[in-house]
Write a protein that holds these residues in place. Structure first.
Motif, PDB file in Angstrom:
ATOM      1  N   GLY A  34       0.787  -1.299   0.129  1.00  0.00           N
ATOM      2  CA  GLY A  34       0.122  -0.083  -0.010  1.00  0.00           C
ATOM      3  C   GLY A  34       0.674   1.433  -0.029  1.00  0.00           C
ATOM      4  N   THR A  35       1.921   1.405   0.708  1.00  0.00           N
ATOM      5  CA  THR A  35       2.767   2.542   0.637  1.00  0.00           C
ATOM      6  C   THR A  35       3.565   2.661  -0.496  1.00  0.00           C
ATOM      7  OG1 THR A  35       3.246   2.131   2.864  1.00  0.00           O
ATOM      8  CG2 THR A  35       4.836   3.403   1.910  1.00  0.00           C
ATOM      9  N   MET A  36       3.845   1.413  -1.238  1.00  0.00           N
ATOM     10  CA  MET A  36       4.347   1.683  -2.782  1.00  0.00           C
ATOM     11  C   MET A  36       3.365   2.286  -3.544  1.00  0.00           C
ATOM     12  SD  MET A  36       6.534  -1.958  -2.842  1.00  0.00           S
ATOM     13  CE  MET A  36       7.187  -1.511  -4.441  1.00  0.00           C
ATOM     14  N   LYS A  37       2.148   1.751  -3.421  1.00  0.00           N
ATOM     15  CA  LYS A  37       0.930   2.482  -4.252  1.00  0.00           C
ATOM     16  C   LYS A  37       0.903   4.009  -3.913  1.00  0.00           C
ATOM     17  CE  LYS A  37      -2.558   1.276  -6.844  1.00  0.00           C
ATOM     18  NZ  LYS A  37      -3.784   0.664  -6.286  1.00  0.00           N
ATOM     19  N   VAL A  38       0.817   4.192  -2.838  1.00  0.00           N
ATOM     20  CA  VAL A  38       0.929   5.754  -2.296  1.00  0.00           C
ATOM     21  C   VAL A  38       1.824   6.443  -3.094  1.00  0.00           C
ATOM     22  CG1 VAL A  38       1.115   7.614  -0.441  1.00  0.00           C
ATOM     23  CG2 VAL A  38      -0.551   5.246  -0.280  1.00  0.00           C
ATOM     24  N   ARG A  90      -5.133  -2.591  -3.309  1.00  0.00           N
ATOM     25  CA  ARG A  90      -6.497  -1.761  -3.639  1.00  0.00           C
ATOM     26  C   ARG A  90      -6.295  -0.369  -2.725  1.00  0.00           C
ATOM     27  NH1 ARG A  90     -11.184  -4.176  -4.646  1.00  0.00           N
ATOM     28  NH2 ARG A  90     -12.350  -3.097  -3.071  1.00  0.00           N
ATOM     29  N   VAL A  91      -5.123  -0.087  -2.205  1.00  0.00           N
ATOM     30  CA  VAL A  91      -4.963   1.192  -1.622  1.00  0.00           C
ATOM     31  C   VAL A  91      -5.128   2.322  -2.470  1.00  0.00           C
ATOM     32  CG1 VAL A  91      -3.282   2.839  -0.263  1.00  0.00           C
ATOM     33  CG2 VAL A  91      -3.462   0.346   0.199  1.00  0.00           C
ATOM     34  N   ALA A 136      -2.567   7.965   3.293  1.00  0.00           N
ATOM     35  CA  ALA A 136      -2.056   7.426   4.499  1.00  0.00           C
ATOM     36  C   ALA A 136      -3.286   6.701   4.898  1.00  0.00           C
ATOM     37  CB  ALA A 136      -1.365   8.179   5.290  1.00  0.00           C
ATOM     38  N   GLU A 137      -4.316   7.350   4.992  1.00  0.00           N
ATOM     39  CA  GLU A 137      -5.611   6.891   5.475  1.00  0.00           C
ATOM     40  C   GLU A 137      -6.242   5.600   4.966  1.00  0.00           C
ATOM     41  OE1 GLU A 137     -10.328   8.229   6.503  1.00  0.00           O
ATOM     42  OE2 GLU A 137      -8.939   9.662   5.351  1.00  0.00           O
ATOM     43  N   SER A 138      -6.156   5.468   3.606  1.00  0.00           N
ATOM     44  CA  SER A 138      -6.163   4.272   2.845  1.00  0.00           C
ATOM     45  C   SER A 138      -5.574   3.076   3.355  1.00  0.00           C
ATOM     46  CB  SER A 138      -6.294   4.474   1.327  1.00  0.00           C
ATOM     47  OG  SER A 138      -6.682   3.413   0.719  1.00  0.00           O
ATOM     48  N   GLN A 161      -8.696  -4.021   6.976  1.00  0.00           N
ATOM     49  CA  GLN A 161      -9.552  -5.012   6.530  1.00  0.00           C
ATOM     50  C   GLN A 161      -8.797  -6.400   6.104  1.00  0.00           C
ATOM     51  OE1 GLN A 161     -11.081  -3.066   2.940  1.00  0.00           O
ATOM     52  NE2 GLN A 161     -12.116  -1.481   4.062  1.00  0.00           N
ATOM     53  N   SER A 162      -7.421  -6.195   5.968  1.00  0.00           N
ATOM     54  CA  SER A 162      -6.724  -7.360   5.465  1.00  0.00           C
ATOM     55  C   SER A 162      -6.637  -8.410   6.584  1.00  0.00           C
ATOM     56  CB  SER A 162      -5.134  -6.851   5.161  1.00  0.00           C
ATOM     57  OG  SER A 162      -4.337  -8.027   5.107  1.00  0.00           O
TER      58      SER A 162
END
Length: 376
Positions: free
Chosen positions: A236-240, A337-338, A342-344, A351-352
């Motif tokens: 997720g951090t990589m997605k952000v 799915r992020v 950061a909130e996402s 959820q994970s």
């Protein structure tokens, strides 16, 4: 303040005609609003707003116009807007629609209706989430097949690194909690069996509960909370940071680079962690049996040998790869799915963990039904 006459009025019995003149734009809005705000029905039953003399109008001017129109309507005057040039009609229609939507009060929503709406929305979201997860499962299988056909595409270093972080670094917490669970089961089991003079069967209770069910289930839950959440947070951090977009731009497949090494690593290390958890759980139970029940280590091992069957250990270990696949797949799925904040990341990480534990327990129940049907 301008002395220009933006509004002209004329009266014909009960009919009031209001002519809007000049440019009705935001630049002149204060003057227009001052003059238009001074208009009153003055006993008229009908009012016609003539826009044929308008030079220009924007959203601000249209809002002023419809405020006056609404004020006349609320006073019981029959109003009509006419003569708008064709260029202005579309803007006026849009503003009128927005004003009407804003002005119409929404009917109050009852508590039951609100609860029903929340349940329906949650159900639809759950079905969509399940559909997307099933699609991701299919994509994962396809990528697995691609790797089997071309083994060189597997990123071995990344896989080993994930094995270390998900396996070796999880040994302390898995060992400690498994040891304590063994202690608790031995103590509580002995407390109940003592009523029947059957304390020795505490060993049988430990063998069946720890080796067959609790050992691997507890390990899977710990790994879901520890490694599954880490997978989501990392991806997720990589997605952000748009690193995944950069990978795709240069032709790298995120499934091969990020997802597959994590799944393979967890599928390998979770059975090993399960064996370690079984050993630590039985060790805790053995120590408690020696201290509380005065069962010697030799007697404990002998009773354990009698209690074990060839399937007792294997049943627990057979579940481990399935649990590992579910945990890693859900962790990577939620990470991808992020949505860019950061909130996402935090929301998807939560959820994970919840989804992974839920799927692990569902899978464990399915295994129990299958083994019971097969009389294993």
């Amino acid at each position: 303040m301008s002395d220009r006459e933006w509004v002209k009025t004329s009266r014909d019995d009960d009919r009031l005609k209001i002519v809007a003149a000049g440019p009705w734009t935001i630049r002149h809005a204060p003057d227009i609003e001052r003059q238009a705000g001074a208009l009153t029905p003055n006993g008229a039953r009908q009012a016609v707003f003539d826009l044929s003399r308008l030079d220009a109008i924007d959203t601000a001017g249209a809002l002023v116009l419809f405020k006056v129109v609404d004020r006349f309507k609320n006073a019981g005057v029959e109003t009509e807007v006419a003569g708008a040039p064709g260029d202005f009609s579309d803007l006026l229609a849009r503003v009128a629609e927005a004003e009407e939507r804003h002005a119409v009060p929404q009917p109050p929503v009852g508590r039951f209706s609100h609860s029903l709406e929340v349940i329906g929305h949650s159900t639809v979201q759950a079905f969509r989430e399940g559909r997307d997860l099933l699609s991701f499962f299919g994509l994962t299988i396809v990528v697995f097949g691609r790797i089997i056909a071309r083994p060189r595409r597997l990123r071995l270093i990344s896989t080993i690194n994930n094995m270390e972080s998900a396996g070796v670094r999880a040994l302390p917490i898995v060992g400690l909690l498994s040891f304590l669970i063994g202690v608790v089961l031995a103590y509580q089991g002995a407390d109940q069996l003592r009523q029947f003079g059957a304390e020795i069967f505490t060993v049988n209770l430990l063998a069946v509960s720890v080796l067959r069910e609790i050992g691997i289930l507890l390990t899977a839950i710990l790994v879901a909370g520890r490694s599954g959440s880490a997978f989501t947070a990392q991806i997720g951090t990589m997605k952000v940071r748009e690193e995944i977009d950069a990978m795709e731009t240069i032709g790298m497949d995120p499934m091969e680079v990020l997802v597959l090494p994590r799944i393979i690593a967890l599928v390998i290390v979770l059975p090993l962690l399960g064996v370690y958890a079984d050993i630590m759980g039985m060790t805790g139970g053995a120590i408690m049996s020696m201290l509380v029940l005065d069962i010697s280590l030799t007697a404990f091992i002998e009773q354990l040998r009698l209690a074990l069957t060839p399937w007792t250990i294997w049943i627990g270990l057979m579940k481990a790869p399935v649990f590992a696949f579910l945990i890693a797949m859900v962790g990577c799925f939620q990470g991808l799915r992020v949505e860019g904040s950061a909130e996402s990341v935090g929301r998807k990480t939560t959820q994970s963990v919840v989804q992974a534990i839920f799927l692990v327990i569902i899978a464990d129940a399915v295994f129990s039904i299958i083994f019971s049907t097969l009389h294993i």
